[in-house]
Motif scaffolding. Sequence first.
Motif, PDB file in Angstrom:
ATOM      1  N   ASP A  63       0.822  -1.213   0.000  1.00 40.12           N
ATOM      2  CA  ASP A  63       0.000   0.000   0.000  1.00 40.12           C
ATOM      3  C   ASP A  63       0.855   1.260   0.000  1.00 40.12           C
ATOM      4  O   ASP A  63       0.335   2.371   0.104  1.00 40.12           O
ATOM      5  N   ILE A  64       2.169   1.098  -0.111  1.00 42.14           N
ATOM      6  CA  ILE A  64       3.063   2.254  -0.112  1.00 42.14           C
ATOM      7  C   ILE A  64       3.014   2.933  -1.480  1.00 42.14           C
ATOM      8  O   ILE A  64       3.287   2.302  -2.509  1.00 42.14           O
ATOM      9  N   PRO A  65       2.659   4.202  -1.542  1.00 46.01           N
ATOM     10  CA  PRO A  65       2.632   4.898  -2.836  1.00 46.01           C
ATOM     11  C   PRO A  65       4.050   5.205  -3.308  1.00 46.01           C
ATOM     12  O   PRO A  65       4.855   5.763  -2.565  1.00 46.01           O
ATOM     13  N   VAL A  66       4.364   4.820  -4.540  1.00 44.10           N
ATOM     14  CA  VAL A  66       5.677   5.095  -5.116  1.00 44.10           C
ATOM     15  C   VAL A  66       5.601   6.257  -6.105  1.00 44.10           C
ATOM     16  O   VAL A  66       6.528   7.055  -6.212  1.00 44.10           O
ATOM     17  N   ILE A  67       4.486   6.353  -6.828  1.00 44.00           N
ATOM     18  CA  ILE A  67       4.266   7.487  -7.731  1.00 44.00           C
ATOM     19  C   ILE A  67       2.953   8.156  -7.327  1.00 44.00           C
ATOM     20  O   ILE A  67       1.913   7.495  -7.270  1.00 44.00           O
ATOM     21  N   THR A  68       3.015   9.441  -7.047  1.00 45.92           N
ATOM     22  CA  THR A  68       1.819  10.195  -6.686  1.00 45.92           C
ATOM     23  C   THR A  68       1.831  11.537  -7.405  1.00 45.92           C
ATOM     24  O   THR A  68       2.829  12.251  -7.368  1.00 45.92           O
ATOM     25  N   THR A  69       0.734  11.835  -8.075  1.00 43.01           N
ATOM     26  CA  THR A  69       0.562  13.183  -8.615  1.00 43.01           C
ATOM     27  C   THR A  69      -0.668  13.790  -7.954  1.00 43.01           C
ATOM     28  O   THR A  69      -1.655  13.104  -7.725  1.00 43.01           O
ATOM     29  N   GLN A  70      -0.593  15.072  -7.661  1.00 46.36           N
ATOM     30  CA  GLN A  70      -1.711  15.777  -7.043  1.00 46.36           C
ATOM     31  C   GLN A  70      -2.016  17.039  -7.844  1.00 46.36           C
ATOM     32  O   GLN A  70      -1.126  17.878  -8.054  1.00 46.36           O
ATOM     33  N   ASP A  71      -3.288  17.122  -8.284  1.00 54.13           N
ATOM     34  CA  ASP A  71      -3.759  18.299  -9.019  1.00 54.13           C
ATOM     35  C   ASP A  71      -2.794  18.681 -10.150  1.00 54.13           C
ATOM     36  O   ASP A  71      -2.499  19.861 -10.370  1.00 54.13           O
ATOM     37  N   LEU A  72      -2.333  17.690 -10.882  1.00 54.99           N
ATOM     38  CA  LEU A  72      -1.328  17.927 -11.914  1.00 54.99           C
ATOM     39  C   LEU A  72      -1.972  18.555 -13.140  1.00 54.99           C
ATOM     40  O   LEU A  72      -2.907  18.006 -13.728  1.00 54.99           O
ATOM     41  N   THR A  73      -1.447  19.693 -13.538  1.00 58.90           N
ATOM     42  CA  THR A  73      -1.971  20.433 -14.684  1.00 58.90           C
ATOM     43  C   THR A  73      -0.828  20.797 -15.620  1.00 58.90           C
ATOM     44  O   THR A  73       0.260  21.177 -15.176  1.00 58.90           O
ATOM     45  N   LYS A  74      -1.077  20.635 -16.915  1.00 57.82           N
ATOM     46  CA  LYS A  74      -0.106  21.071 -17.919  1.00 57.82           C
ATOM     47  C   LYS A  74      -0.847  21.822 -19.006  1.00 57.82           C
ATOM     48  O   LYS A  74      -1.742  21.272 -19.665  1.00 57.82           O
ATOM     49  N   GLY A 126       0.683  21.793  -9.701  1.00 58.38           N
ATOM     50  CA  GLY A 126       0.537  20.476  -9.092  1.00 58.38           C
ATOM     51  C   GLY A 126       1.886  19.891  -8.711  1.00 58.38           C
ATOM     52  O   GLY A 126       2.944  20.500  -8.921  1.00 58.38           O
ATOM     53  N   THR A 127       1.862  18.690  -8.109  1.00 56.38           N
ATOM     54  CA  THR A 127       3.088  18.065  -7.618  1.00 56.38           C
ATOM     55  C   THR A 127       3.232  16.645  -8.149  1.00 56.38           C
ATOM     56  O   THR A 127       2.251  15.973  -8.432  1.00 56.38           O
ATOM     57  N   VAL A 128       4.491  16.219  -8.274  1.00 57.01           N
ATOM     58  CA  VAL A 128       4.838  14.853  -8.652  1.00 57.01           C
ATOM     59  C   VAL A 128       5.809  14.320  -7.606  1.00 57.01           C
ATOM     60  O   VAL A 128       6.882  14.902  -7.404  1.00 57.01           O
ATOM     61  N   THR A 129       5.427  13.220  -6.958  1.00 57.74           N
ATOM     62  CA  THR A 129       6.283  12.589  -5.964  1.00 57.74           C
ATOM     63  C   THR A 129       6.601  11.177  -6.417  1.00 57.74           C
ATOM     64  O   THR A 129       5.693  10.401  -6.712  1.00 57.74           O
ATOM     65  N   VAL A 130       7.897  10.852  -6.485  1.00 62.50           N
ATOM     66  CA  VAL A 130       8.349   9.524  -6.894  1.00 62.50           C
ATOM     67  C   VAL A 130       9.311   8.992  -5.842  1.00 62.50           C
ATOM     68  O   VAL A 130      10.318   9.637  -5.527  1.00 62.50           O
ATOM     69  N   ASP A 131       8.972   7.826  -5.294  1.00 61.08           N
ATOM     70  CA  ASP A 131       9.804   7.175  -4.277  1.00 61.08           C
ATOM     71  C   ASP A 131      10.111   8.120  -3.118  1.00 61.08           C
ATOM     72  O   ASP A 131      11.239   8.202  -2.625  1.00 61.08           O
ATOM     73  N   GLY A 132       9.076   8.859  -2.710  1.00 60.46           N
ATOM     74  CA  GLY A 132       9.202   9.720  -1.542  1.00 60.46           C
ATOM     75  C   GLY A 132       9.818  11.080  -1.800  1.00 60.46           C
ATOM     76  O   GLY A 132       9.958  11.879  -0.861  1.00 60.46           O
TER      77      GLY A 132
END
Length: 374
Positions: free
Chosen positions: A14-25, A77-83
């Motif tokens: 259940d550990i998130p490795v890739i997370t994007t939040q409100d990602l806009t381009k 927005g944000t992009v989180t990969v491996d913390g």
Amino acid sequence: MPAPPCAARSKVTDIPVITTQDLTKVYRSRDGRETTALDGVGLHVREGEVYGVLGRSGAGKSTLIRCVNLLERPTSGTVTVDGRDLTALAGRGPRAGAELRRARTRIGMVFQHFNLLSSRTVRANVELPLEILGLTRRERERKALELLDLVGLADKARSYPAQLSGGQKQRVGIARALAGDPKVLLSDEATSALDPGTTRSVLQLLRDLNRQLGLTILLITHEMEVVKAVCDSAALMREGRITESGTVPELLATPGSELARELFPVAGQASGENRTVVDVTFHGETATEPVISRLARTYNVDIAVLGAAMDTVAGRQVGRMRIELPGPFEENVVPIGYLREQGLGIEIVRAPGAPEAEGTSGTAAGLLVRGGAR
């Protein structure tokens, strides 16, 4: 090098490795016009899973995957990969800083058109990122040969790309993507230029690498067969937004799921006016149980099968069937309830006499009532 091959399935946590939040381009043209490629995308990929993002051309899939490793800079927005928050490492300039470049070494990328250097041998193509990482010549050669062996091309090390088939070129691309011992592997339509047989072999390689190395894989595709073959979870994109997402079993069990209908399309029209048509989704143990024949015997009801599709998805047998029950909805409440009690996903496609269910959006023609497995 990573651990040796094993038969066990990669453990999904259940550990998130890739997370994007409100990602806009948003792309802006020289004349001031704006095109929104991503519109508030939220994506959550768990450790150890193969996650597929599906959608038609122009849906935003390629932009999304390029924003995950910041080859494209998000507008917001944000992009989180491996913390690590990659957007915080991006800085303000157009060039990636040292911290972002280091973070990217943990993200492998496989491209649709291979992107191999024709002047380099297969081994030298795999060695290219190792050169950038500063490994010695001997270290580069050893690791490149190990990676080529891992993807089944140990005998092609001295060959040039022009001497390889499309599938072999893609295997070289995968070996090169693994050079930095990544935690995450991104696949941008990696099989769309390959024939069906080669596609199956490359997908099996990706699943094997997921199992053997514990890789988290995010792939984009427009092919439903890719999801069937390797994906643990999936998301559907339309016009820059994710409209539906979840694990594949969850999606198949969700009444009205567009992804479920696309994965297992079933068709068939009612044979008469006074008939109830039901789409039934089988998954888990129910996929091998004679539920429909039991229903016919238990309630002495004649059941017509209008269409059916069954396949193995992520190692599990799954299927959908469209059946017709005689009579209006009120005469079939009990049989339909029986199907739900067996753990089946139920979607009423046509039910004369049924009241419209609360919140029904009518995503399928003639859909009146939705029901789910209990």
